[in-house]
Design a protein around this motif. Sequence first.
Motif, mmCIF file in Angstrom:
data_model
loop_
_atom_site.group_PDB
_atom_site.id
_atom_site.type_symbol
_atom_site.label_atom_id
_atom_site.label_comp_id
_atom_site.label_asym_id
_atom_site.label_seq_id
_atom_site.Cartn_x
_atom_site.Cartn_y
_atom_site.Cartn_z
ATOM 1 N N HIS A 190 0.969 -1.163 -0.030
ATOM 2 C CA HIS A 190 0.000 0.076 0.078
ATOM 3 C C HIS A 190 0.907 1.266 -0.012
ATOM 4 O O HIS A 190 0.748 2.231 -0.708
ATOM 5 N N ARG A 191 2.070 1.071 0.767
ATOM 6 C CA ARG A 191 2.818 2.470 0.716
ATOM 7 C C ARG A 191 3.574 2.790 -0.835
ATOM 8 O O ARG A 191 3.387 3.781 -1.100
ATOM 9 N N ILE A 192 3.888 1.722 -1.364
ATOM 10 C CA ILE A 192 4.270 1.825 -2.770
ATOM 11 C C ILE A 192 3.433 2.435 -3.611
ATOM 12 O O ILE A 192 3.519 3.179 -4.443
ATOM 13 N N ALA A 193 2.217 1.633 -3.425
ATOM 14 C CA ALA A 193 0.890 2.343 -4.308
ATOM 15 C C ALA A 193 0.544 3.666 -4.006
ATOM 16 O O ALA A 193 0.446 4.502 -5.122
ATOM 17 N N GLN A 194 0.685 4.076 -2.689
ATOM 18 C CA GLN A 194 0.670 5.538 -2.509
ATOM 19 C C GLN A 194 1.611 6.343 -3.027
ATOM 20 O O GLN A 194 1.129 7.356 -3.749
ATOM 21 N N GLU A 195 2.667 6.025 -2.770
ATOM 22 C CA GLU A 195 3.856 7.022 -3.467
ATOM 23 C C GLU A 195 3.796 6.830 -4.599
ATOM 24 O O GLU A 195 4.131 8.206 -5.591
ATOM 25 N N THR A 196 3.589 5.716 -5.746
ATOM 26 C CA THR A 196 3.854 5.940 -6.884
ATOM 27 C C THR A 196 2.616 6.725 -7.772
ATOM 28 O O THR A 196 2.798 7.541 -8.495
#
Length: 209
Positions: free
Chosen positions: A29-35
């Motif tokens: 979820h963190r990577i999805a948010q950042e990208t």
Amino acid sequence: MSREHPRPVLLPSYSFDWLIGSDEPGASHRIAQETSWALLDRVRKGADPVIVERVVQLASGSGLNDIAELWAHQGAHSLAGVLWRLYLLRRVAGADPELTAELYRRGAAIAVTIDPIVAGVAEPATPASITELCDTILRGAFTGDLGDALERAASYCRIMSLGAADLADSRDNNDDEHAAMLTTRALRYSTFAHDLHGGATRWRDGTLE
């Protein structure tokens, strides 16, 4: 970046019936948010028409696989989740344009709300005009008011849900399997309409992750 999860395979339009609405555990979820936020920020800051079109056309190219790996399992409470839904709507429209246009025409004909006006498909509703609508919504998400783009997409989904249910009713006595597929699709579009409307609300009140 770790790839512990299999890359989703983007099949033709019937893939919509199991991909849409999926919210199973997926990529971080963190990577999805950042990208997702980085992409939105880059496009908005640059406002370069070439970059905008490149981002929009991800929906019709193999680059969508990379977005799917990052965003496909994110819920509508997140930017990644609502952007993924917009991309998937565009992919479905491009994969089966004739059926998509038929569902839209049927839904618009029986809609008793202002959804056809909000969606804004150029009349007559053709495969080309439906595809262009999905492209326009994506452009609007990255260059205009995201809340407005999500509401427009929600209206489109409500119309498509009506159309799929109407066509399913007409097929009940002739093709049970196809009718069941259309009924499932109507439910998926309805779910997406709810998700996108919720995403618009969160964008406006600042709670979209």
